[in-house]
Scaffold this active site. Structure first.
Site, PDB file in Angstrom:
ATOM      1  N   ASN A  21      -0.201  -3.713  46.726  1.00 21.07           N
ATOM      2  CA  ASN A  21       0.276  -4.962  46.868  1.00 21.07           C
ATOM      3  C   ASN A  21       1.203  -5.661  45.738  1.00 21.07           C
ATOM      4  OD1 ASN A  21       0.615  -7.765  47.456  1.00 21.07           O
ATOM      5  ND2 ASN A  21      -1.311  -8.468  46.758  1.00 21.07           N
ATOM      6  N   LYS A  57       3.291  -7.776  45.464  1.00 20.77           N
ATOM      7  CA  LYS A  57       3.126  -9.255  45.157  1.00 20.77           C
ATOM      8  C   LYS A  57       4.699  -9.799  44.965  1.00 20.77           C
ATOM      9  CE  LYS A  57      -1.261  -9.254  43.459  1.00 20.77           C
ATOM     10  NZ  LYS A  57      -2.232  -9.648  42.640  1.00 20.77           N
ATOM     11  N   HIS A  59      -4.786 -13.372  51.444  1.00 22.10           N
ATOM     12  CA  HIS A  59      -4.897 -12.937  50.091  1.00 22.10           C
ATOM     13  C   HIS A  59      -5.200 -14.176  49.231  1.00 22.10           C
ATOM     14  CE1 HIS A  59      -3.967 -11.750  45.915  1.00 22.10           C
ATOM     15  NE2 HIS A  59      -4.085 -10.423  46.319  1.00 22.10           N
ATOM     16  N   GLU A  88      -4.456 -15.091  46.407  1.00 15.29           N
ATOM     17  CA  GLU A  88      -3.346 -16.034  45.928  1.00 15.29           C
ATOM     18  C   GLU A  88      -2.832 -16.948  46.823  1.00 15.29           C
ATOM     19  OE1 GLU A  88      -1.263 -12.779  44.182  1.00 15.29           O
ATOM     20  OE2 GLU A  88      -2.846 -12.310  42.612  1.00 15.29           O
ATOM     21  N   GLU A 146     -12.002  -8.624  47.574  1.00 15.83           N
ATOM     22  CA  GLU A 146     -11.138  -8.774  46.572  1.00 15.83           C
ATOM     23  C   GLU A 146     -11.895  -9.947  45.670  1.00 15.83           C
ATOM     24  OE1 GLU A 146      -6.884  -7.080  46.578  1.00 15.83           O
ATOM     25  OE2 GLU A 146      -6.770  -8.873  46.839  1.00 15.83           O
ATOM     26  N   GLY A 150      -5.785  -9.206  38.604  1.00 13.18           N
ATOM     27  CA  GLY A 150      -5.079  -9.302  37.737  1.00 13.18           C
ATOM     28  C   GLY A 150      -5.440  -9.732  36.385  1.00 13.18           C
ATOM     29  N   SER A 201      -8.079  -5.336  39.932  1.00 11.78           N
ATOM     30  CA  SER A 201      -7.918  -4.400  38.896  1.00 11.78           C
ATOM     31  C   SER A 201      -8.286  -2.936  39.060  1.00 11.78           C
ATOM     32  CB  SER A 201      -8.656  -5.055  37.769  1.00 11.78           C
ATOM     33  OG  SER A 201      -8.007  -6.407  37.329  1.00 11.78           O
ATOM     34  N   GLY A 245      -2.807  -4.061  43.147  1.00 13.18           N
ATOM     35  CA  GLY A 245      -1.708  -5.234  42.767  1.00 13.18           C
ATOM     36  C   GLY A 245      -0.819  -4.135  41.693  1.00 13.18           C
TER      37      GLY A 245
END
Ligand code: PGA
Length: 255
Positions: free
Chosen positions: A13, A15, A98, A100, A170, A176, A216, A237
Site C-alpha cells: 500500500n 499510500k 483503510h 486512514e 490492521e 506506520g 509495520s 505500507g
C-alpha cells in the site's frame, strides 16, 4: 482446509507516495526480485500512478490495485473514482476501508460496505481493512469491534462474491508506528475474523478466506507473522516503498 491451501497475498500500500517516474522505477526494481514469488504480489498505488504501474508491470507477476473507489457508478462526486473506471484500465484490486480513510476522510462501516459491494460488482478483488484503535484494545473490545466491522462491511455480499474478498487485519496503533502486533496478537484477531466469516457464511468460506496482517510489517518481522496459522499474507505500507524490503516479505510468504 489447511492454511497451505489458501492463497497467500502480499500487497503493498504505497499510500500518497511516488510520482510517476518514481513509481515506474520502483516497479522496475521490484520485478526481477519477485518474479519467482510463491504468493500473489500486488501493489496498490495512487490513482495518478495506475496507468504507469499497469504498463510497467505488464507481463510480470505483479498485480495492480487502487487504494479506494466510490460506490456510485458515475455522477456528481467531485474528486472520486468509480470501480468501473478502475476495471476499464485493467486494475484488478482495490483497498477498501483503510483506517486512514476511516480516520481522516469520514469513512464508516456503512460506506465501507457500499464501496465493497460496488467494487465486487465491477469485478475487482477487494482488500477490506478492519482493525481496532489503541483505546479499543485497551478497553478489551478488539474482538467484538473487528467482528462487527467485518460483518457490516460484508452485509449483502454473497458467498460467491466472497471469493474476491481479502480481509486485512490492521490494528490502527500498529500502522506506520513501528509498533507491530506480536505474532500471537495478529493471529488471534485473524482467527476472530475467520470465525466471524464462518458464522456469517460457513466453514468452507472461512477456510478459503485469505486474511492478511498489516501494521509495520517489515523485512525483519514478516517471517514470524506469516508463519501464524491464521495469517495468510500482509498489507505493507512503509516497507513496500523499498523494493528489497518488500521482496524479503514476498519471499517470507512464499515459503
Ligand atoms: P505500515 O502501513 O506498514 O506502514 O504500518 C500498513 C498499512 O497502512 O496498510
Amino acid at each position: 482446509m489447511n492454511k497451505a491451501l489458501r492463497k497467500a497475498v502480499i500487497a503493498g500500500n504505497w499510500k500518497m507516495n511516488k510520482t510517476r517516474p518514481e513509481a515506474k522505477a520502483l516497479v522496475e526494481e521490484l520485478k526481477p526480485l519477485v518474479k519467482d514469488a510463491g504468493c500473489d504480489v500486488v501493489v496498490c498505488v495512487p490513482f495518478t500512478n495506475l496507468e504507469t504501474v499497469l504498463d510497467a508491470a505488464k507481463g510480470s507477476n505483479i498485480k495492480v490495485g487502487a487504494q479506494n473507489c466510490h460506490f456510485e457508478k458515475s455522477g456528481a462526486f467531485t474528486g472520486e473514482i468509480s470501480a468501473d473506471m478502475l476495471t476499464e484500465m485493467g486494475v484488478e484490486y482495490v483497498v477498501i476501508g483503510h483506517s486512514e480513510r476511516r480516520q481522516y476522510f469520514g469513512e464508516t462501516d456503512a460506506t465501507v460496505n457500499k464501496r465493497t459491494k460496488a467494487a465486487l460488482a465491477a469485478g475487482l478483488t477487494v482488500i477490506l481493512c478492519v482493525g481496532e484503535m489503541l483505546e479499543d484494545r485497551e478497553a478489551g473490545i478488539t474482538d467484538e469491534l473487528v467482528a462487527l466491522q467485518t460483518k457490516v462491511a460484508l452485509k449483502d455480499v454473497t458467498k460467491e462474491q466472497l471469493a474476491k474478498v481479502i480481509i486485512a487485519y490492521e490494528p490502527v496503533w500498529a500502522i506506520g508506528t513501528g509498533k507491530t502486533a506480536t505474532a500471537q496478537q495478529a493471529n488471534e484477531v485473524c482467527a476472530v475474523i475467520r470465525a466471524t466469516i464462518e458464522k456469517v457464511y460457513d466453514k468452507a468460506a472461512a477456510d478459503a478466506m485469505t486474511i492478511q496482517y498489516g501494521g509495520s510489517m517489515n523485512a525483519g518481522n514478516a517471517a514470524e507473522l506469516l508463519a501464524q496459522p491464521d495469517v495468510d499474507g500482509g498489507l505493507i505500507g512503509g516497507a513496500s516503498l523499498k523494493a528489497p524490503d518488500f521482496s524479503v516479505i514476498v519471499d517470507a510468504a512464499s515459503k
